[in-house]
Design a protein around this motif. Structure first.
Motif, PDB file in Angstrom:
ATOM      1  N   GLU A   1       0.839  -1.192   0.000  1.00  0.00           N
ATOM      2  CA  GLU A   1       0.000   0.000   0.000  1.00  0.00           C
ATOM      3  C   GLU A   1       0.876   1.245   0.000  1.00  0.00           C
ATOM      4  O   GLU A   1       1.701   1.428   0.897  1.00  0.00           O
ATOM      5  CB  GLU A   1      -0.910   0.016   1.233  1.00  0.00           C
ATOM      6  CG  GLU A   1      -1.913  -1.118   1.270  1.00  0.00           C
ATOM      7  CD  GLU A   1      -2.976  -0.988   0.190  1.00  0.00           C
ATOM      8  OE1 GLU A   1      -3.097   0.099  -0.407  1.00  0.00           O
ATOM      9  OE2 GLU A   1      -3.691  -1.974  -0.037  1.00  0.00           O
ATOM     10  N   PRO A   2       0.724   2.112  -0.993  1.00  0.00           N
ATOM     11  CA  PRO A   2       1.593   3.300  -1.073  1.00  0.00           C
ATOM     12  C   PRO A   2       1.567   4.166   0.178  1.00  0.00           C
ATOM     13  O   PRO A   2       2.601   4.749   0.537  1.00  0.00           O
ATOM     14  CB  PRO A   2       1.037   4.054  -2.289  1.00  0.00           C
ATOM     15  CG  PRO A   2       0.364   3.014  -3.118  1.00  0.00           C
ATOM     16  CD  PRO A   2      -0.192   2.022  -2.146  1.00  0.00           C
ATOM     17  N   TYR A   3       0.433   4.249   0.851  1.00  0.00           N
ATOM     18  CA  TYR A   3       0.330   5.162   1.981  1.00  0.00           C
ATOM     19  C   TYR A   3       1.203   4.751   3.158  1.00  0.00           C
ATOM     20  O   TYR A   3       1.450   5.538   4.060  1.00  0.00           O
ATOM     21  CB  TYR A   3      -1.128   5.305   2.431  1.00  0.00           C
ATOM     22  CG  TYR A   3      -1.781   4.037   2.937  1.00  0.00           C
ATOM     23  CD1 TYR A   3      -2.688   3.354   2.141  1.00  0.00           C
ATOM     24  CD2 TYR A   3      -1.505   3.528   4.200  1.00  0.00           C
ATOM     25  CE1 TYR A   3      -3.308   2.190   2.589  1.00  0.00           C
ATOM     26  CE2 TYR A   3      -2.103   2.366   4.652  1.00  0.00           C
ATOM     27  CZ  TYR A   3      -3.004   1.698   3.851  1.00  0.00           C
ATOM     28  OH  TYR A   3      -3.601   0.552   4.300  1.00  0.00           O
ATOM     29  N   GLU A   4       1.695   3.520   3.145  1.00  0.00           N
ATOM     30  CA  GLU A   4       2.528   3.040   4.251  1.00  0.00           C
ATOM     31  C   GLU A   4       3.964   3.536   4.152  1.00  0.00           C
ATOM     32  O   GLU A   4       4.701   3.508   5.126  1.00  0.00           O
ATOM     33  CB  GLU A   4       2.544   1.504   4.268  1.00  0.00           C
ATOM     34  CG  GLU A   4       1.231   0.865   4.670  1.00  0.00           C
ATOM     35  CD  GLU A   4       0.957   0.968   6.158  1.00  0.00           C
ATOM     36  OE1 GLU A   4      -0.006   0.346   6.624  1.00  0.00           O
ATOM     37  OE2 GLU A   4       1.699   1.673   6.873  1.00  0.00           O
ATOM     38  N   TYR A   5       4.376   4.010   2.994  1.00  0.00           N
ATOM     39  CA  TYR A   5       5.791   4.269   2.749  1.00  0.00           C
ATOM     40  C   TYR A   5       6.187   5.701   3.089  1.00  0.00           C
ATOM     41  O   TYR A   5       5.434   6.650   2.860  1.00  0.00           O
ATOM     42  CB  TYR A   5       6.143   3.918   1.297  1.00  0.00           C
ATOM     43  CG  TYR A   5       6.271   2.429   1.130  1.00  0.00           C
ATOM     44  CD1 TYR A   5       5.140   1.607   1.165  1.00  0.00           C
ATOM     45  CD2 TYR A   5       7.514   1.819   1.004  1.00  0.00           C
ATOM     46  CE1 TYR A   5       5.256   0.234   1.072  1.00  0.00           C
ATOM     47  CE2 TYR A   5       7.634   0.447   0.894  1.00  0.00           C
ATOM     48  CZ  TYR A   5       6.499  -0.338   0.939  1.00  0.00           C
ATOM     49  OH  TYR A   5       6.614  -1.697   0.851  1.00  0.00           O
ATOM     50  N   ASP A   6       7.403   5.816   3.627  1.00  0.00           N
ATOM     51  CA  ASP A   6       7.881   7.092   4.151  1.00  0.00           C
ATOM     52  C   ASP A   6       8.638   7.922   3.128  1.00  0.00           C
ATOM     53  O   ASP A   6       8.565   9.152   3.148  1.00  0.00           O
ATOM     54  CB  ASP A   6       8.824   6.835   5.344  1.00  0.00           C
ATOM     55  CG  ASP A   6       8.169   6.002   6.426  1.00  0.00           C
ATOM     56  OD1 ASP A   6       8.794   5.016   6.882  1.00  0.00           O
ATOM     57  OD2 ASP A   6       7.045   6.336   6.822  1.00  0.00           O
ATOM     58  N   TYR A   7       9.407   7.272   2.277  1.00  0.00           N
ATOM     59  CA  TYR A   7      10.283   7.986   1.360  1.00  0.00           C
ATOM     60  C   TYR A   7      10.072   7.460  -0.060  1.00  0.00           C
ATOM     61  O   TYR A   7       9.857   6.265  -0.255  1.00  0.00           O
ATOM     62  CB  TYR A   7      11.749   7.800   1.760  1.00  0.00           C
ATOM     63  CG  TYR A   7      12.048   8.200   3.181  1.00  0.00           C
ATOM     64  CD1 TYR A   7      12.246   7.236   4.167  1.00  0.00           C
ATOM     65  CD2 TYR A   7      12.095   9.540   3.539  1.00  0.00           C
ATOM     66  CE1 TYR A   7      12.506   7.609   5.473  1.00  0.00           C
ATOM     67  CE2 TYR A   7      12.357   9.916   4.849  1.00  0.00           C
ATOM     68  CZ  TYR A   7      12.551   8.946   5.807  1.00  0.00           C
ATOM     69  OH  TYR A   7      12.802   9.323   7.101  1.00  0.00           O
ATOM     70  N   TRP A   8      10.184   8.373  -1.019  1.00  0.00           N
ATOM     71  CA  TRP A   8       9.908   8.042  -2.418  1.00  0.00           C
ATOM     72  C   TRP A   8      10.989   8.587  -3.334  1.00  0.00           C
ATOM     73  O   TRP A   8      11.555   9.658  -3.081  1.00  0.00           O
ATOM     74  CB  TRP A   8       8.563   8.639  -2.843  1.00  0.00           C
ATOM     75  CG  TRP A   8       7.408   7.968  -2.188  1.00  0.00           C
ATOM     76  CD1 TRP A   8       6.886   8.230  -0.943  1.00  0.00           C
ATOM     77  CD2 TRP A   8       6.636   6.894  -2.719  1.00  0.00           C
ATOM     78  NE1 TRP A   8       5.845   7.382  -0.682  1.00  0.00           N
ATOM     79  CE2 TRP A   8       5.667   6.560  -1.759  1.00  0.00           C
ATOM     80  CE3 TRP A   8       6.663   6.190  -3.919  1.00  0.00           C
ATOM     81  CZ2 TRP A   8       4.729   5.536  -1.966  1.00  0.00           C
ATOM     82  CZ3 TRP A   8       5.737   5.179  -4.121  1.00  0.00           C
ATOM     83  CH2 TRP A   8       4.788   4.860  -3.157  1.00  0.00           C
ATOM     84  N   GLY A   9      11.232   7.846  -4.418  1.00  0.00           N
ATOM     85  CA  GLY A   9      12.070   8.344  -5.484  1.00  0.00           C
ATOM     86  C   GLY A   9      11.261   9.172  -6.463  1.00  0.00           C
ATOM     87  O   GLY A   9      10.049   9.359  -6.301  1.00  0.00           O
ATOM     88  N   GLN A  10      11.936   9.623  -7.523  1.00  0.00           N
ATOM     89  CA  GLN A  10      11.290  10.526  -8.474  1.00  0.00           C
ATOM     90  C   GLN A  10      10.573   9.776  -9.593  1.00  0.00           C
ATOM     91  O   GLN A  10       9.772  10.377 -10.312  1.00  0.00           O
ATOM     92  CB  GLN A  10      12.334  11.475  -9.079  1.00  0.00           C
ATOM     93  CG  GLN A  10      13.142  10.900 -10.235  1.00  0.00           C
ATOM     94  CD  GLN A  10      14.156   9.856  -9.816  1.00  0.00           C
ATOM     95  OE1 GLN A  10      14.430   9.664  -8.641  1.00  0.00           O
ATOM     96  NE2 GLN A  10      14.734   9.164 -10.789  1.00  0.00           N
ATOM     97  N   GLY A  11      10.864   8.495  -9.735  1.00  0.00           N
ATOM     98  CA  GLY A  11      10.182   7.678 -10.731  1.00  0.00           C
ATOM     99  C   GLY A  11      10.960   7.525 -12.023  1.00  0.00           C
ATOM    100  O   GLY A  11      11.792   8.367 -12.376  1.00  0.00           O
ATOM    101  N   THR A  12      10.674   6.435 -12.725  1.00  0.00           N
ATOM    102  CA  THR A  12      11.265   6.180 -14.034  1.00  0.00           C
ATOM    103  C   THR A  12      10.178   5.611 -14.946  1.00  0.00           C
ATOM    104  O   THR A  12       9.400   4.750 -14.528  1.00  0.00           O
ATOM    105  CB  THR A  12      12.482   5.233 -13.929  1.00  0.00           C
ATOM    106  OG1 THR A  12      13.111   5.105 -15.200  1.00  0.00           O
ATOM    107  CG2 THR A  12      12.087   3.852 -13.419  1.00  0.00           C
ATOM    108  N   GLN A  13      10.132   6.103 -16.174  1.00  0.00           N
ATOM    109  CA  GLN A  13       9.064   5.719 -17.101  1.00  0.00           C
ATOM    110  C   GLN A  13       9.380   4.375 -17.748  1.00  0.00           C
ATOM    111  O   GLN A  13      10.487   4.164 -18.259  1.00  0.00           O
ATOM    112  CB  GLN A  13       8.901   6.781 -18.184  1.00  0.00           C
ATOM    113  CG  GLN A  13       7.881   6.447 -19.254  1.00  0.00           C
ATOM    114  CD  GLN A  13       6.455   6.498 -18.731  1.00  0.00           C
ATOM    115  OE1 GLN A  13       6.058   7.443 -18.054  1.00  0.00           O
ATOM    116  NE2 GLN A  13       5.654   5.479 -19.063  1.00  0.00           N
ATOM    117  N   VAL A  14       8.390   3.512 -17.743  1.00  0.00           N
ATOM    118  CA  VAL A  14       8.456   2.242 -18.474  1.00  0.00           C
ATOM    119  C   VAL A  14       7.313   2.239 -19.479  1.00  0.00           C
ATOM    120  O   VAL A  14       6.147   2.409 -19.100  1.00  0.00           O
ATOM    121  CB  VAL A  14       8.338   1.030 -17.530  1.00  0.00           C
ATOM    122  CG1 VAL A  14       8.196  -0.260 -18.331  1.00  0.00           C
ATOM    123  CG2 VAL A  14       9.544   0.968 -16.609  1.00  0.00           C
ATOM    124  N   THR A  15       7.652   2.056 -20.747  1.00  0.00           N
ATOM    125  CA  THR A  15       6.645   2.018 -21.794  1.00  0.00           C
ATOM    126  C   THR A  15       6.795   0.717 -22.569  1.00  0.00           C
ATOM    127  O   THR A  15       7.885   0.413 -23.069  1.00  0.00           O
ATOM    128  CB  THR A  15       6.789   3.203 -22.756  1.00  0.00           C
ATOM    129  OG1 THR A  15       6.695   4.426 -22.010  1.00  0.00           O
ATOM    130  CG2 THR A  15       5.692   3.173 -23.809  1.00  0.00           C
TER     131      THR A  15
END
Length: 127
Positions: free
Chosen positions: A110-124
């Motif tokens: 569940e995303p709401y459980e997580y404290d820290y996040w990266g900026q993301g990377t696109q997968v197509t």
């Protein structure tokens, strides 16, 4: 400062493979679960997989079981997501995130459980 940096995204044909990396810094790696999430346009962010850096326990969403493999290199403070047999519906921005121990196993994706996040990377994934 906690940092999570994803890499490895790109464009691939259906049936192909990609390996995503998540390089972590600024916290004690063994005290965290690292998760992979994804968000497609117009959809909510969803959990894909996660791994305990201390004991290697892994969890997967049903949609990726048997196709994706999560692993951890604790010497490099890096978590990988090997994605095989990719489908067009896997197209999304993929994020890695960290949650400190202790955790509630039933909500580890569940995303709401997580404290820290990266900026993301696109997968197509093209059909």
């Amino acid at each position: 400062e906690v940092q999570l940096v994803e890499s490895g995204g790109g464009l691939v044909q259906a049936g192909g493979s990609l390996r995503l990396s998540c390089a972590a810094s600024g916290f004690t790696f063994d005290d965290y679960y690292i998760g992979w999430f994804r968000q497609a346009p117009g959809k909510e962010r969803e959990g894909v997989s996660c791994i305990s850096s201390s004991n290697g326990l892994t969890y997967y969403a049903d949609s990726v079981k048997g196709r994706f493999t999560i692993s951890s290199d604790n010497a490099k403070n890096t978590v990988y997501l090997q994605m095989n047999s990719l489908k067009p519906e896997d197209t999304a921005v993929y994020y890695c995130a960290a949650i400190s121990l202790p955790v509630v196993v039933t909500t580890l994706l569940e995303p709401y459980e997580y404290d820290y996040w990266g900026q993301g990377t696109q997968v197509t994934v093209s059909s």
